[in-house]
Design a protein around this motif. Structure first.
Motif, PDB file in Angstrom:
ATOM      1  N   UNK A   1       0.816  -1.217   0.000  1.00 42.22           N
ATOM      2  CA  UNK A   1       0.000   0.000   0.000  1.00 42.22           C
ATOM      3  C   UNK A   1       0.846   1.262   0.000  1.00 42.22           C
ATOM      4  N   UNK A   2       2.157   1.128   0.100  1.00 44.94           N
ATOM      5  CA  UNK A   2       3.035   2.296   0.152  1.00 44.94           C
ATOM      6  C   UNK A   2       3.386   2.793  -1.238  1.00 44.94           C
ATOM      7  N   UNK A   3       4.397   3.633  -1.314  1.00 44.11           N
ATOM      8  CA  UNK A   3       4.781   4.205  -2.613  1.00 44.11           C
ATOM      9  C   UNK A   3       5.306   3.171  -3.601  1.00 44.11           C
ATOM     10  N   UNK A   4       5.664   1.994  -3.095  1.00 48.71           N
ATOM     11  CA  UNK A   4       6.172   0.921  -3.958  1.00 48.71           C
ATOM     12  C   UNK A   4       5.038   0.115  -4.566  1.00 48.71           C
ATOM     13  N   UNK A   5       3.810   0.401  -4.196  1.00 50.52           N
ATOM     14  CA  UNK A   5       2.648  -0.391  -4.620  1.00 50.52           C
ATOM     15  C   UNK A   5       2.667  -0.625  -6.130  1.00 50.52           C
ATOM     16  N   UNK A   6       2.544  -1.881  -6.495  1.00 47.48           N
ATOM     17  CA  UNK A   6       2.451  -2.241  -7.900  1.00 47.48           C
ATOM     18  C   UNK A   6       3.768  -2.333  -8.643  1.00 47.48           C
ATOM     19  N   UNK A   7       4.874  -1.955  -8.017  1.00 49.22           N
ATOM     20  CA  UNK A   7       6.161  -1.948  -8.713  1.00 49.22           C
ATOM     21  C   UNK A   7       6.535  -3.348  -9.193  1.00 49.22           C
ATOM     22  N   UNK A   8       6.429  -4.338  -8.315  1.00 45.63           N
ATOM     23  CA  UNK A   8       6.832  -5.704  -8.685  1.00 45.63           C
ATOM     24  C   UNK A   8       5.987  -6.217  -9.847  1.00 45.63           C
ATOM     25  N   UNK A   9       4.684  -6.084  -9.733  1.00 49.27           N
ATOM     26  CA  UNK A   9       3.795  -6.558 -10.796  1.00 49.27           C
ATOM     27  C   UNK A   9       4.095  -5.842 -12.122  1.00 49.27           C
ATOM     28  N   UNK A  10       4.299  -4.533 -12.062  1.00 51.56           N
ATOM     29  CA  UNK A  10       4.566  -3.771 -13.283  1.00 51.56           C
ATOM     30  C   UNK A  10       5.862  -4.208 -13.945  1.00 51.56           C
ATOM     31  N   UNK A  11       6.893  -4.509 -13.142  1.00 54.03           N
ATOM     32  CA  UNK A  11       8.145  -4.932 -13.760  1.00 54.03           C
ATOM     33  C   UNK A  11       8.023  -6.325 -14.375  1.00 54.03           C
ATOM     34  N   UNK A  12       7.245  -7.194 -13.751  1.00 54.33           N
ATOM     35  CA  UNK A  12       7.004  -8.507 -14.355  1.00 54.33           C
ATOM     36  C   UNK A  12       6.345  -8.313 -15.721  1.00 54.33           C
ATOM     37  N   UNK A  13       5.316  -7.491 -15.763  1.00 59.55           N
ATOM     38  CA  UNK A  13       4.622  -7.247 -17.036  1.00 59.55           C
ATOM     39  C   UNK A  13       5.549  -6.600 -18.067  1.00 59.55           C
TER      40      UNK A  13
END
Length: 192
Positions: free
Chosen positions: A121-133
């Motif tokens: 939920x922090x500023x990193x939210x979604x970073x991992x998923x976006x890099x996988x994509x």
């Protein structure tokens, strides 16, 4: 909406680049505005004015890091013909990933990826998923059209991505380029 979204400025871009260089050296996990501002010739107040909040600054830095990584990986991938396949592309990408010159960016990527998983939920939210994509899309560019569009192709891309990332984590932990490269090539040689 942050100030930066309504009024982009050259000063904001200048400070973003300086903050990015700082993040490459120091990471983002313990980022504090006062030391950052001092290091880059600004003040916490100016950073907050230009970026909106510390979290928005971190999001901007993550976007900047992703853009750098993707540009470099795309450029590396462009050295391989589109018909040579995902294995050939992975070998060229590995050459870039295993180059000592990129360790700071890759350590920042690992830190951000892990923080994205721990603090969704922090500023990193979604970073991992976006890099996988991002990576899956990049690898898809090197598959024949029929593989790009089906589940077998997605599975192949996922395997290649897992091998690249696993080897990268091992390399960052050990510095053993010869061993990780040999293991990566062994796995890529087994691709259909």
């Amino acid at each position: 909406m942050t100030r930066s979204e309504t009024t982009p400025s050259p000063r904001r871009q200048e400070l973003l680049e300086a903050a990015y260089a700082y993040a490459l050296r120091s990471g983002l996990g313990e980022l504090s505005l006062r030391p950052l501002a001092e290091e880059i010739g600004s003040s916490p107040r100016v950073l907050l004015y230009l970026f909106g909040s510390k979290d928005d600054l971190i999001r901007s830095l993550l976007a900047r890091a992703r853009a750098s990584e993707l540009e470099a990986l795309r450029h590396a991938g462009d050295r391989v013909g589109r018909t040579e396949g995902v294995g050939a592309a992975a070998r060229v990408l590995w050459d870039w990933l295993s180059d000592d010159a990129h360790r700071a960016l890759l350590r920042l990527w690992v830190e951000s990826y892990a923080r994205s998983l721990i603090d969704p939920d922090g500023p990193w939210a979604g970073f991992a998923r976006a890099t996988v994509e991002d990576w899956l899309a990049l690898l898809a560019e090197h598959q024949p059209a029929e593989l790009r569009a089906n589940e077998a192709g997605r599975t192949q891309r996922t395997l290649v991505l897992a091998v690249l990332r696993g080897a990268l984590l091992d390399l960052l932990a050990t510095g053993d380029t010869a061993r990780t490269t040999a293991a990566l090539h062994l796995q890529l040689d087994a691709l259909p």
